[in-house]
Each structure stands twice: as C-alpha cells, then as structure tokens.
Motif scaffolding. Structure first.
Motif, short mmCIF file in Angstrom:
data_model
loop_
_atom_site.label_atom_id
_atom_site.label_comp_id
_atom_site.label_asym_id
_atom_site.label_seq_id
_atom_site.Cartn_x
_atom_site.Cartn_y
_atom_site.Cartn_z
N HIS A 19 33.47 41.41 37.76
CA HIS A 19 32.22 40.85 38.30
C HIS A 19 31.17 41.95 38.34
N SER A 51 36.19 45.39 39.33
CA SER A 51 37.30 44.56 38.86
C SER A 51 38.26 44.34 40.02
N GLU A 68 23.90 43.17 39.45
CA GLU A 68 23.10 41.94 39.57
C GLU A 68 21.61 42.27 39.44
N PRO A 88 30.65 35.64 35.14
CA PRO A 88 31.24 36.28 36.32
C PRO A 88 32.72 35.91 36.47
N GLY A 89 33.54 36.91 36.74
CA GLY A 89 34.97 36.66 36.88
C GLY A 89 35.71 36.63 35.57
#
Length: 115
Positions: A98, A85, A104, A44-45
């Motif tokens: 992310h 983004s 998710e 993530p990120g």
C-alpha cells in the motif's frame, strides 16, 4: 532545434513534470521504481506477485524496489517512505503493498499534473 507540434509539446511537458516530481522525491529514482510506485498507487493492496506480473520485473527486482520505497531500505539507511508492505491475513506467504501517507501525497501530486 526544431519545435515539436503543439499537441506533442503539451503532452511531453506533462511527462517532464511527472519525471521532475519523481526526481524531487529521489534524484536517482530508477524507471522501474517509478513504474512500481504507479502500479501500487493504481492498485492498493497489490501483492508482490501481481507487481511482478504487471511490471515484467523479476521477483528480486520487485522486492528490491519495494524495499527502496519503504520506510527503511536497510537497518541503518532510511528508504523513501512511499509504500508499506504487510502480510496478507488470508495467506501468510503473501505480502500486500500500500502507499503510505507520503506516497498518497505524491500520487495526488502526480495525478494533479495530468489534469
């Protein structure tokens, strides 16, 4: 047709289920798009540059695939809404990527198929 050994068959069934789950999101999902999705779920990120380095894809292809997985592919055409983004607050020239809540959910589903 010959039968695969049991250990191979079980593993390949899981791989098949993963591919099917991705195809349910988008029936024409390319392997490069799926590869980036998994990298984003794992990191993530992650930056666009890191995606490029880890995937071996060129910058244009990474950008195109992230756009496909974003909320909007073009101004008129919706994307898959799996990732988002944002500009890195510490380095404005960098974008951080992310998963969205939909992304998710897909990542959790794929992880569940592996266990």
């Amino acid at each position: 047709m010959t039968e695969a050994p049991t250990y191979k068959k079980m593993s390949m069934q899981r791989v098949f289920q993963l591919v099917q789950a991705l195809r349910e999101v988008h029936s024409d999902m390319q392997i490069e798009t799926a590869q980036l999705f998994v990298l984003i779920a794992m990191n993530p990120g992650i930056t666009m540059r890191e995606l490029q380095d880890l995937s071996g894809q060129r910058q244009a292809k990474v950008s195109r695939n992230v756009t496909i997985m974003s909320e909007w592919k073009t101004a008129e055409e919706p994307g898959l809404d799996l990732v988002m983004s944002e500009i890195d607050p510490h380095e404005r020239r960098r974008k951080l990527v992310h998963l969205t809540s939909k992304g998710e959910e897909l990542a959790e589903r794929l992880a569940g198929l592996m266990s």
